[in-house]
Write a protein that holds these residues in place. Sequence first.
Motif, mmCIF file in Angstrom:
data_model
loop_
_atom_site.group_PDB
_atom_site.id
_atom_site.type_symbol
_atom_site.label_atom_id
_atom_site.label_comp_id
_atom_site.label_asym_id
_atom_site.label_seq_id
_atom_site.Cartn_x
_atom_site.Cartn_y
_atom_site.Cartn_z
ATOM 1 N N ILE A 139 0.866 -1.175 0.000
ATOM 2 C CA ILE A 139 0.000 0.000 0.000
ATOM 3 C C ILE A 139 0.902 1.224 0.000
ATOM 4 C CG2 ILE A 139 -1.739 1.290 1.292
ATOM 5 C CD1 ILE A 139 -2.441 -1.533 2.564
ATOM 6 N N TYR A 140 0.803 2.014 -1.054
ATOM 7 C CA TYR A 140 1.655 3.184 -1.243
ATOM 8 C C TYR A 140 0.861 4.451 -0.941
ATOM 9 C CZ TYR A 140 4.036 6.943 -3.823
ATOM 10 O OH TYR A 140 4.625 8.127 -4.195
ATOM 11 N N THR A 141 1.467 5.350 -0.158
ATOM 12 C CA THR A 141 0.851 6.645 0.132
ATOM 13 C C THR A 141 1.885 7.749 -0.030
ATOM 14 O OG1 THR A 141 -0.601 5.604 1.773
ATOM 15 C CG2 THR A 141 -0.479 8.000 1.786
ATOM 16 N N SER A 143 2.312 11.812 0.536
ATOM 17 C CA SER A 143 1.683 12.936 1.230
ATOM 18 C C SER A 143 2.586 14.150 1.227
ATOM 19 C CB SER A 143 1.363 12.552 2.691
ATOM 20 O OG SER A 143 0.604 11.375 2.771
ATOM 21 N N GLU A 169 6.665 9.614 1.721
ATOM 22 C CA GLU A 169 6.134 8.446 1.023
ATOM 23 C C GLU A 169 6.283 7.203 1.897
ATOM 24 O OE1 GLU A 169 6.979 8.767 -3.606
ATOM 25 O OE2 GLU A 169 8.746 9.358 -2.452
ATOM 26 N N GLU A 249 -2.138 7.199 6.348
ATOM 27 C CA GLU A 249 -1.185 6.382 5.598
ATOM 28 C C GLU A 249 -1.575 4.907 5.607
ATOM 29 O OE1 GLU A 249 2.648 7.271 7.241
ATOM 30 O OE2 GLU A 249 2.839 9.113 6.073
ATOM 31 N N GLN A 250 -2.858 4.651 5.507
ATOM 32 C CA GLN A 250 -3.346 3.279 5.467
ATOM 33 C C GLN A 250 -4.495 3.204 4.471
ATOM 34 O OE1 GLN A 250 -3.097 0.082 5.276
ATOM 35 N NE2 GLN A 250 -2.107 0.049 7.299
ATOM 36 N N LEU A 251 -4.790 2.013 4.072
ATOM 37 C CA LEU A 251 -5.890 1.774 3.143
ATOM 38 C C LEU A 251 -6.912 0.925 3.876
ATOM 39 C CD1 LEU A 251 -6.841 2.063 0.144
ATOM 40 C CD2 LEU A 251 -5.759 -0.172 -0.247
ATOM 41 N N VAL A 334 -3.002 14.108 1.396
ATOM 42 C CA VAL A 334 -2.750 12.857 0.679
ATOM 43 C C VAL A 334 -2.763 13.165 -0.811
ATOM 44 C CG1 VAL A 334 -3.570 10.535 0.191
ATOM 45 C CG2 VAL A 334 -3.766 11.458 2.506
ATOM 46 N N GLU A 336 -1.447 10.917 -3.228
ATOM 47 C CA GLU A 336 -1.645 9.697 -4.011
ATOM 48 C C GLU A 336 -1.706 8.508 -3.067
ATOM 49 O OE1 GLU A 336 0.082 7.834 -8.203
ATOM 50 O OE2 GLU A 336 1.266 9.280 -7.064
ATOM 51 N N ARG A 337 -2.623 7.601 -3.366
ATOM 52 C CA ARG A 337 -2.753 6.367 -2.592
ATOM 53 C C ARG A 337 -3.036 5.241 -3.581
ATOM 54 N NH1 ARG A 337 -4.671 6.685 2.977
ATOM 55 N NH2 ARG A 337 -5.908 8.489 2.334
#
Length: 354
Positions: A139-141, A143, A169, A249-251, A334, A336-337
Motif C-alpha cells: 500500500i503506497y501513500t 503525502s 512516502e 497512511e493506510q488503506l 494525501v 496519491e494512494r
Amino acid sequence: MTRRTSRRQEPLDDAELSRLLPAPGDPQLSPARHLLLEEHLMNEIQRTAPAPAPLRRIARRALLIGVPVTAAALVGAFAFTTLTGSGGSATTAATPHPVEAPVVRIETGSTARLASTVERIAAAASTGKTPEPGPGQYIYTKSKVSYLSVSHTDSDKSRTWVQPLHIRETWNSPDGKQGWLDEPGYQPEGGVSLDSDVESTLNGPSYHYLKTLPTDPDALLKKIYKETEGQGNSPDQEAFATVGDLLKEQLAPAELNAALYRAAAKIPGVVVVDRAQDAAGREGIALAHVDRRSGDRTEWIFDRRTYTYLGSRAVQVVQTDDVEPGTVLERTAVLERAVVDAQKQRPGTRGTDV
C-alpha cells in the motif's frame, strides 16, 4: 588564604535547615509536561540507539509549549532534532530549518449539518473503488506534510515553529510486516525500513487487521474507546485522533471506511467546519474536534464536491501558553494512494523506483 571551617559538629535540625536554605522553587510539572518530557526522552533514545525500533505510523505530535526552565534544560539540546525527525542521527545535519507557523482565520464549527455531512462522506467512502492489496503487494501513500517542530524557545515566546512543507512516502505490506518510509531531510538518505514483527493494533494497524474490525458504527466506536482507554488527553479526543490516524497512511476497506466516519460523528464535540485548507492548498469542508487541554482543533478535510478525504490540519483555537489562536500547528495532504507490486515502487513504474 586559609579556608575557615565550621567548628559546629552537631547536626542541624529541620527548622534550622529551613531557615538557612533559600525557599525551594516549585518543581511540579503538569501531567501534560511530564508526558512531553517522557516523549522527548523516548524519542531521543530511539534516535541515538544503535538499532532503533521501527515506527509503524506517524507519532502523534508533542507540543513543546511553555516548558519550565528545569524541563528545558533536559530537552533543549535536542528539542529541534527530536521533534523534526524520527530517523537515525544521519538526519540531524540535513534536517531543514523550521519555519514560522502560518496563522489563519478560525472558522466556527457547528453541529447543524453534522449528520448530513457525515452521511455524504460515508456514502462516498462506501461507493469508492478501493483496491484490494494481494500477497507481495504494498500500500503506497504519498503525502505533503508539515508537523510542529518547536513552539516558543526561552528567547522568543512570540513564534511557533513548524517543519517546511515536504513530501513523505510510505510503503506497507497488507500484513504490516514489511514497509518503507522515504522522507528526505527527515530520514536517512534513501529512507528507512518499517519492517516489524509486532502484532497489529489500532495504534499500528495493518490492512489485514482493519479487515477484522466491526463495520457497525456503534460496535466500532465501542472497540475504539476500549482499545485506547487511558491514552491521550481525554477518551473523546483519543478516539477522534485514532480514527484520524487511520485515514493518513493506510488503506481501509470501503465498508469500514464508511463505518469509521459514522462512528466519529458519534464522538461528543465533533463539529463541521465549513472551510479548511490542506497542506496542498486544497480547500474543503471538515469534520473537527477540539482538544480541551491543548486548545487546538484537529480537522479532517474533504473535497466539497466529491466528499473524498484530502488531508488534515491542526489549528490552535484557544490561547494556550502563548500560542496565538489561528496558528496552524500541523498540515497534511494525501496526494496519491495506490497498491503497487514492490516495496519502493511508485505507481506507474515497474520494479524498485527509489
